[in-house]
Write a protein that holds these residues in place. Structure first.
Motif, PDB file in Angstrom:
ATOM      1  N   ASN A  31      35.341  48.046  50.216  1.00 25.83           N
ATOM      2  CA  ASN A  31      34.352  49.103  50.021  1.00 25.83           C
ATOM      3  C   ASN A  31      33.429  48.898  48.835  1.00 25.83           C
ATOM      4  O   ASN A  31      32.404  49.560  48.737  1.00 25.83           O
ATOM      5  N   GLU A  32      33.786  48.015  47.904  1.00 26.09           N
ATOM      6  CA  GLU A  32      33.017  47.901  46.672  1.00 26.09           C
ATOM      7  C   GLU A  32      32.877  46.450  46.226  1.00 26.09           C
ATOM      8  O   GLU A  32      33.762  45.635  46.438  1.00 26.09           O
ATOM      9  N   LEU A  33      31.735  46.185  45.596  1.00 26.05           N
ATOM     10  CA  LEU A  33      31.446  44.876  45.041  1.00 26.05           C
ATOM     11  C   LEU A  33      30.897  45.102  43.637  1.00 26.05           C
ATOM     12  O   LEU A  33      29.989  45.906  43.453  1.00 26.05           O
ATOM     13  N   GLU A  34      31.481  44.422  42.652  1.00 28.73           N
ATOM     14  CA  GLU A  34      31.034  44.577  41.266  1.00 28.73           C
ATOM     15  C   GLU A  34      30.320  43.305  40.815  1.00 28.73           C
ATOM     16  O   GLU A  34      30.855  42.209  40.915  1.00 28.73           O
ATOM     17  N   ILE A  35      29.085  43.480  40.335  1.00 27.60           N
ATOM     18  CA  ILE A  35      28.255  42.369  39.874  1.00 27.60           C
ATOM     19  C   ILE A  35      27.894  42.620  38.419  1.00 27.60           C
ATOM     20  O   ILE A  35      27.491  43.723  38.059  1.00 27.60           O
ATOM     21  N   ILE A  36      28.031  41.601  37.593  1.00 24.90           N
ATOM     22  CA  ILE A  36      27.658  41.714  36.184  1.00 24.90           C
ATOM     23  C   ILE A  36      26.425  40.843  35.941  1.00 24.90           C
ATOM     24  O   ILE A  36      26.352  39.710  36.397  1.00 24.90           O
ATOM     25  N   ILE A  37      25.453  41.422  35.238  1.00 21.80           N
ATOM     26  CA  ILE A  37      24.204  40.750  34.913  1.00 21.80           C
ATOM     27  C   ILE A  37      24.207  40.486  33.418  1.00 21.80           C
ATOM     28  O   ILE A  37      24.321  41.416  32.631  1.00 21.80           O
TER      29      ILE A  37
END
Length: 82
Positions: A31-37
């Motif tokens: 259900n979720e995807l975490e992306i760090i910039i």
């Protein structure tokens, strides 16, 4: 859908130091995807924008859901000194 490339294309249009952009996927589940910039410290304010309008707009764009993919995308920002 390749979310990392989509985020990178949007960010390149905004920041000045395009050579110091790092985007990583931290967690992915059904259900979720975490992306760090990670961007240079001098571009952080530019990417956030007044009243957080720019980063919130980017979050809205990547969270547009298609019928096939029902994932929520979480974007986090980090700055590093040059």
């Amino acid at each position: 859908m390749n979310y990392i490339n989509t985020v990178k294309i949007l960010i390149i249009l905004i920041v000045k130091d395009i050579n110091n952009i790092q985007i990583r996927m931290l967690n992915e589940n059904d259900n979720e995807l975490e992306i760090i910039i990670m961007i240079s410290d001098s571009d952080l304010a530019r990417l956030i924008g007044k009243k957080r309008l720019i980063i919130d707009s980017i979050r809205r764009l990547v969270n547009v859901k298609t019928p096939r993919e029902q994932k929520r995308i979480k974007l986090s920002l980090e700055a590093f000194n040059e």
